[in-house]
Design an enzyme around this catalytic site. Structure first.
Site, short mmCIF file in Angstrom:
data_model
loop_
_atom_site.label_atom_id
_atom_site.label_comp_id
_atom_site.label_asym_id
_atom_site.label_seq_id
_atom_site.Cartn_x
_atom_site.Cartn_y
_atom_site.Cartn_z
N ASP A 54 5.66 -9.83 1.51
CA ASP A 54 4.98 -8.59 1.84
C ASP A 54 5.24 -8.17 3.29
O ASP A 54 4.62 -8.68 4.22
CB ASP A 54 3.46 -8.80 1.62
CG ASP A 54 2.68 -7.58 2.01
OD1 ASP A 54 1.50 -7.73 2.38
OD2 ASP A 54 3.26 -6.48 1.99
N SER A 89 11.60 8.93 9.09
CA SER A 89 12.69 9.60 8.37
C SER A 89 12.72 11.06 8.83
O SER A 89 11.66 11.70 8.90
CB SER A 89 12.42 9.55 6.86
OG SER A 89 13.23 10.51 6.17
C1 LIG Z 1 -8.20 -1.83 5.17
C2 LIG Z 1 -7.44 -2.83 6.01
C3 LIG Z 1 -6.34 -2.14 6.80
C4 LIG Z 1 -5.46 -1.47 5.77
C5 LIG Z 1 -5.52 -3.12 7.63
N1 LIG Z 1 -4.82 -4.07 6.74
C6 LIG Z 1 -3.48 -3.94 6.60
O1 LIG Z 1 -2.80 -3.05 7.09
C7 LIG Z 1 -2.81 -5.02 5.77
C8 LIG Z 1 -2.26 -6.10 6.71
N2 LIG Z 1 -1.70 -4.43 5.00
C9 LIG Z 1 -1.97 -3.60 3.95
O2 LIG Z 1 -3.10 -3.39 3.56
C10 LIG Z 1 -0.79 -2.91 3.23
C11 LIG Z 1 -0.34 -1.81 4.15
C12 LIG Z 1 -1.36 -0.72 4.12
S1 LIG Z 1 -1.21 0.31 5.50
C13 LIG Z 1 -2.86 0.68 5.90
N3 LIG Z 1 0.35 -3.74 2.93
C14 LIG Z 1 0.12 -4.96 2.39
C15 LIG Z 1 -0.54 -4.92 1.04
N4 LIG Z 1 0.20 -4.08 0.10
C16 LIG Z 1 -0.61 -6.35 0.61
C17 LIG Z 1 -1.10 -6.53 -0.79
C18 LIG Z 1 -0.20 -7.01 -1.74
C19 LIG Z 1 -0.63 -7.24 -3.05
C20 LIG Z 1 -1.96 -6.95 -3.39
C21 LIG Z 1 -2.86 -6.47 -2.41
C22 LIG Z 1 -2.42 -6.26 -1.12
C23 LIG Z 1 -6.45 -3.88 8.55
O3 LIG Z 1 -6.57 -5.12 8.32
O4 LIG Z 1 -6.94 -3.23 9.46
#
Ligand SMILES: CC[C@H](C)[C@H](NC(=O)[C@H](C)NC(=O)[C@@H](CCSC)NC[C@@H](N)Cc1ccccc1)C(=O)O
Length: 330
Positions: A35, A199
């Protein structure tokens, strides 16, 4: 170059890709989701209550002679879809695609959100973002790739995900046979801990030129869809017969028999572009004769997300050494 390659199996109809990962001595095997949108390596563990486990493989540090508890350390992840996981941390030997990191911080889950319990296809995540958003306390830990990079030929990894077929991740080298066009690189802004880039524009269908509008977003192998700014999304669906925004599906839907156009996004100054085939953009059946679009709004996120639908349309180079993101057609 050493064949540092991990086969990525598509799960649940191209919703996510997992790779085989071994942790510990003797090795315990897991299916983890690589990821690039997060930076914690965590795995289902024997610390979880049985209600939170639904067939996933459980890492047991007590069964590993190389596990060492990082006393006083905890971790606590929250994700954009509202899911979460947290627990304690051990250092142990981790091997992915022929690359081994001894003493990799392995975050063992004591708590996981229902979304993870229900997702029987994965046993955890391998964050491939930047350490600055790792959640370990009292001190942030490096990702598997950041620990492995010094021993690799090149400080990069590549993603070659495929539509409804196994893909592959390579660590430390570029497989010249895996991409058809030249690789065009964009600058990466890692200040938020993501693979963030811009992009310069996009095109719908077989339009020749591009609409010059900057699309700033992260390339996230852990997000399924292609989440874009509202003006881009509206322009795209303006060219899909009968497409509407449906409250009940909270997204754009259209009749499943609709032919949906390709979507292209430009890289660099627009010299190169990646074309997402319309077929990938008819993402899933809703069950009522309508289908859910692979392009949806990035409203509320603060930036766009080039998820798996975009990534599987290209050969992608995550160059951490030079802070570049490379795109090539394949
Ligand atoms: C709500 C939390 C916000 C989004 C932020 N967290 C993040 O950005 C985290 C690191 N990344 C993610 O929540 C997202 C990117 C979102 S951008 C806001 N990527 C990882 C996510 N798809 C992983 C996943 C895979 C399978 C099942 C579920 C989740 C934070 O901790 O502040």
């Amino acid at each position: 170059p050493d064949e540092d390659s991990a086969d990525a199996e598509p799960q649940l109809g191209d919703e996510e890709w997992t790779v085989p990962v071994s942790i510990g001595t003797p090795p315990q095997g897991f299916k983890l989701d690589l990821d690039t949108g997060s930076s914690d390596l965590w795995v289902f563990s024997t610390l979880l209550s049985k209600e939170e486990v639904n067939g996933q493989s459980l890492y047991d540090p007590n069964k590993s002679t190389t596990a060492a508890k990082m006393t006083g350390y905890t971790w606590d992840c929250h994700y954009g879809d509202g899911s979460f996981s947290s627990g304690y941390i051990y250092q142990d030997t981790v091997t992915i695609g022929g690359v081994t990191v001894a003493k990799q911080p392995v975050e063992v889950a004591k708590t996981v959100a229902p979304q993870f319990t229900q997702d029987t296809a994965l046993d955890g995540l391998v964050g491939l973002g930047f350490w600055t958003i790792n959640t370990a306390e009292p001190k942030k830990q490096k990702t598997f790739f950041e620990n492995a990079a010094p021993n690799l030929e090149k400080g990069l990894f590549t993603a070659d995900l495929k539509h409804e077929a196994p893909g592959s991740y390579n660590f430390g080298w570029i497989d010249e046979n895996a991409h058809a066009s030249n690789i065009t690189y964009a600058d990466v802004d890692s200040s938020d801990g993501y693979w963030m880039w811009t992009s310069p524009g996009y095109a719908v269908g077989d339009a020749k030129g591009i609409n010059k509008t900057a699309i700033r977003g992260i390339t996230d192998t852990g997000t399924t869809l292609l989440l874009l700014p509202d003006d881009v999304v509206d322009t795209y669906y303006g060219q899909v017969d009968g497409a509407t925004w449906a409250e009940e599906w909270s997204g754009y839907v259209f009749d499943c028999n609709t032919t949906v156009p390709d979507f292209s996004f430009a890289v660099d100054n627009g010299t190169a572009k990646v074309t997402v085939p319309g077929e990938y953009l008819n993402y899933a059946e809703n069950g009522d004769g309508t289908c859910y679009g692979g392009i949806q709004s990035d409203y509320g996120v603060g930036f766009s997300i080039f998820g798996d639908i975009a990534i599987k349309s290209a050969f992608v180079v995550f160059d951490q050494q030079n802070l570049k993101l490379g795109w090539a057609s394949k």
